[in-house]
Write a protein that holds these residues in place. Structure first.
Motif, short mmCIF file in Angstrom:
data_model
loop_
_atom_site.label_atom_id
_atom_site.label_comp_id
_atom_site.label_asym_id
_atom_site.label_seq_id
_atom_site.Cartn_x
_atom_site.Cartn_y
_atom_site.Cartn_z
N HIS A 110 -11.84 -4.50 -19.17
CA HIS A 110 -11.61 -5.91 -18.84
C HIS A 110 -12.57 -6.87 -19.54
O HIS A 110 -12.45 -8.08 -19.36
N ASP A 111 -13.53 -6.34 -20.28
CA ASP A 111 -14.52 -7.15 -20.98
C ASP A 111 -15.22 -8.11 -20.01
O ASP A 111 -15.26 -9.32 -20.21
N VAL A 112 -15.76 -7.53 -18.95
CA VAL A 112 -16.49 -8.30 -17.94
C VAL A 112 -17.82 -7.61 -17.67
O VAL A 112 -18.06 -6.48 -18.12
N ASP A 113 -18.68 -8.27 -16.94
CA ASP A 113 -19.93 -7.67 -16.48
C ASP A 113 -19.78 -7.26 -15.02
O ASP A 113 -19.09 -7.93 -14.25
N VAL A 114 -20.45 -6.20 -14.65
CA VAL A 114 -20.45 -5.75 -13.26
C VAL A 114 -21.88 -5.44 -12.86
O VAL A 114 -22.57 -4.68 -13.54
N GLU A 115 -22.32 -6.05 -11.79
CA GLU A 115 -23.66 -5.79 -11.26
C GLU A 115 -23.52 -4.91 -10.01
O GLU A 115 -22.94 -5.33 -9.02
N LEU A 116 -24.06 -3.70 -10.10
CA LEU A 116 -23.98 -2.76 -9.00
C LEU A 116 -25.35 -2.63 -8.33
O LEU A 116 -26.33 -2.29 -8.97
N GLU A 168 -15.72 -15.61 -4.13
CA GLU A 168 -15.07 -16.59 -5.00
C GLU A 168 -14.49 -15.92 -6.23
O GLU A 168 -14.07 -16.59 -7.18
N ASN A 169 -14.48 -14.61 -6.23
CA ASN A 169 -14.04 -13.84 -7.40
C ASN A 169 -13.03 -12.79 -6.97
O ASN A 169 -13.06 -11.64 -7.43
N LYS A 170 -12.09 -13.17 -6.10
CA LYS A 170 -11.20 -12.19 -5.50
C LYS A 170 -10.21 -11.58 -6.49
O LYS A 170 -9.84 -10.41 -6.35
N ASP A 171 -9.77 -12.34 -7.47
CA ASP A 171 -8.82 -11.79 -8.43
C ASP A 171 -9.42 -10.60 -9.18
O ASP A 171 -8.79 -9.55 -9.33
N LEU A 172 -10.66 -10.79 -9.67
CA LEU A 172 -11.31 -9.71 -10.40
C LEU A 172 -11.66 -8.56 -9.46
O LEU A 172 -11.54 -7.38 -9.82
N ALA A 173 -12.09 -8.89 -8.24
CA ALA A 173 -12.40 -7.85 -7.26
C ALA A 173 -11.17 -7.00 -6.96
O ALA A 173 -11.26 -5.77 -6.87
N TRP A 174 -10.04 -7.65 -6.83
CA TRP A 174 -8.81 -6.91 -6.54
C TRP A 174 -8.42 -6.03 -7.73
O TRP A 174 -7.92 -4.92 -7.54
N GLU A 175 -8.67 -6.49 -8.94
CA GLU A 175 -8.40 -5.66 -10.12
C GLU A 175 -9.19 -4.35 -10.05
O GLU A 175 -8.67 -3.28 -10.36
N PHE A 176 -10.45 -4.44 -9.63
CA PHE A 176 -11.26 -3.23 -9.54
C PHE A 176 -10.77 -2.33 -8.42
O PHE A 176 -10.68 -1.10 -8.59
N ILE A 177 -10.45 -2.90 -7.27
CA ILE A 177 -9.98 -2.11 -6.14
C ILE A 177 -8.66 -1.41 -6.49
O ILE A 177 -8.46 -0.23 -6.17
N GLN A 178 -7.77 -2.14 -7.18
CA GLN A 178 -6.52 -1.51 -7.61
C GLN A 178 -6.78 -0.33 -8.53
O GLN A 178 -6.19 0.74 -8.38
N MET A 179 -7.68 -0.53 -9.51
CA MET A 179 -7.98 0.54 -10.44
C MET A 179 -8.53 1.76 -9.71
O MET A 179 -8.14 2.91 -9.97
#
Length: 446
Positions: free
Chosen positions: A60-66, A328-339
């Motif tokens: 997705h060409d994004v950053d993820v902070e874990l 405030e980032n639910k669309d991207l969060a949902w993309e990760f949960i779906q994956m």
């Protein structure tokens, strides 16, 4: 496939991040040069999401902070940020021991509503896994990609020598009831072996064939016959000397996976010069026990194991994830949960790479028949665990389980060690429950 290549690169990517990043152990994955990229924040108590996060970032060409917080500190660290919203993650995970409480709170977004509509795919998941993410109002708050039923892992060579067969189905018949299990233990002892490393192994079979929740809808504590009998079975294990007296998670407990240990080592380090030795036949462990417990601690006995069922099905652990309701980032969060929970291409790669037993049936139906585990002498443990998962009833899980299980276990131990009589131990258990949860009515009050 692109995602297959991503998995092959995961170890390299992770090592590179570790070399370039800071030393903050609570930060499992971060990028200080994010530029204009979207950033997804994730909190968890485990590092198991790291490979998935690397794949998601590339895809997705994004950053993820874990942020990884030790499980013993996780609820106390996470709750304040969820309540205040200050620094709250977009996604956070929940372990089985506290997921039933958290789904009743307002922290996780409801997923069986627009635009997520997960109810439409509910039949695609192992039932108990899906239902554990549903709260008392019928709202689905979290999903899990894995199922974690348990079994009994045993040594094939010992089974062949003492029991006359190493076949998982035949050995399972010898564990089909607790009485049969103890008869098997006596045969093993006569041959110089021990059934389990310690008495704790039989706690998973305290429910018996008719499991009930610890607390019902009327806030009444349910003490089943199986639970009462568990006191006696644990005591019998001790008195009949059917274990190696190697406490769970002790050095001796791990060492016994790979050969003889000094008898009754307790919590001490294993003494290589001890003259009295014993070998352990079996361990009660869930799906993740194979890859995270047995394999890392075994060299000489690799390939000499198999897995079978016990007196009743059980499960141990599991990780659920959902998105923060205030994100405030639910669309991207949902993309990760779906994956992570129902992307067939990703999950196929994940299962083949990690051996994780998935909860998503469209993938397990495709891959389950081709599994062969060398560590288990070629056995297809995937089909075994999926069959066990179908037997599990999610309705017996309550938000009280972790603490009540701990109190119950402590009283069983006091009875086994002769500190209390059975009647005293049961009564003290009731007292402990009432002190912790005054709203619960115990059987001596009913």
């Amino acid at each position: 496939m692109k995602k297959v290549l991503l998995f092959l690169l995961i170890s390299v990517l992770t090592l590179g991040l570790a070399a370039c990043g800071d030393d903050d152990s609570s930060n499992g994955s971060s990028d200080d040069n994010s530029g204009d990229k979207e950033t997804l924040t994730v909190w968890s108590f485990t590092d198991e999401l790291e490979p998935a996060i690397e794949a998601f970032k590339e895809e997705h060409d994004v950053d993820v902070e874990l942020t990884i917080v030790p499980i013993e500190d996780y609820p106390t660290r996470l709750r304040p940020v969820l309540e205040s919203g200050q620094g709250a993650p977009d996604i956070f995970t929940g372990e089985l021991v506290f997921v039933k409480e958290w789904i009743e709170q307002g922290y996780w977004e409801t997923l069986n509503q627009e635009p997520y509509n997960v109810e439409e795919i509910s039949d695609d998941f192992v039932e108990y896994v899906y239902e554990l993410g549903r709260n008392s109002s019928g709202e689905v708050k979290a999903l899990s990609w894995q199922t974690t039923p348990g079994g009994i892992f045993y040594r094939r060579s010992i089974a062949e020598e003492v029991l006359g067969t190493d076949d998982p189905e035949a050995v399972g018949e010898m564990f089909a009831t607790r009485d049969a299990m103890f008869e098997t233990g006596a045969k093993l002892k006569d041959a110089g072996y021990r059934l389990f490393p310690d008495e704790g192994a039989v706690r998973w079979f305290a429910q018996g064939q008719d499991p009930e929740p610890w607390v019902n809808e009327n806030d009444e504590l349910i003490m089943t016959e199986g639970r009462l009998n568990h006191f006696d079975y644990a005591k019998e294990l001790r008195e009949e000397d059917l274990t190696a007296f190697a406490p769970e998670w002790s050095p001796a407990w791990f060492a016994a996976m790979d050969g003889p240990i000094n008898y009754n080592a307790g919590w001490d380090e294993v003494d290589a010069e001890a003259t009295t030795e014993v070998e352990v036949f079996s361990y009660a462990l869930p799906t993740w026990g194979l890859h995270s417990v047995l394999k890392p601690n075994v060299e000489d006995t690799a390939g000499d194991w198999a897995v079978t069922s016990g007196p009743n099905p059980y499960f141990w652990g599991g990780t659920w994830l959902g998105m923060y309701s205030g994100s405030e980032n639910k669309d991207l969060a949902w993309e990760f949960i779906q994956m992570m929970t129902h992307d067939e291409e990703f999950l196929t790669d994940w299962a083949l790479e990690t051996g994780d037993v998935l909860s998503y049936l469209p993938v397990t139906d495709k891959i389950k028949d081709d599994f062969s585990e060398d560590f288990l002498g070629g056995q297809n443990n995937y089909t075994f665990f999926l069959e066990e998962a179908q037997k599990i009833d999610a309705s017996v899980v309550t938000r009280y389980d972790q603490q009540i299980d701990t109190m119950f276990g402590s009283m069983v131990t006091e009875y086994v060690e002769g500190v209390k009589t059975k009647e005293e131990a049961v009564q003290e258990f009731y007292n402990l429950v009432r002190n912790s949860y005054p709203q619960i009515t115990t059987p001596d009050q009913q």
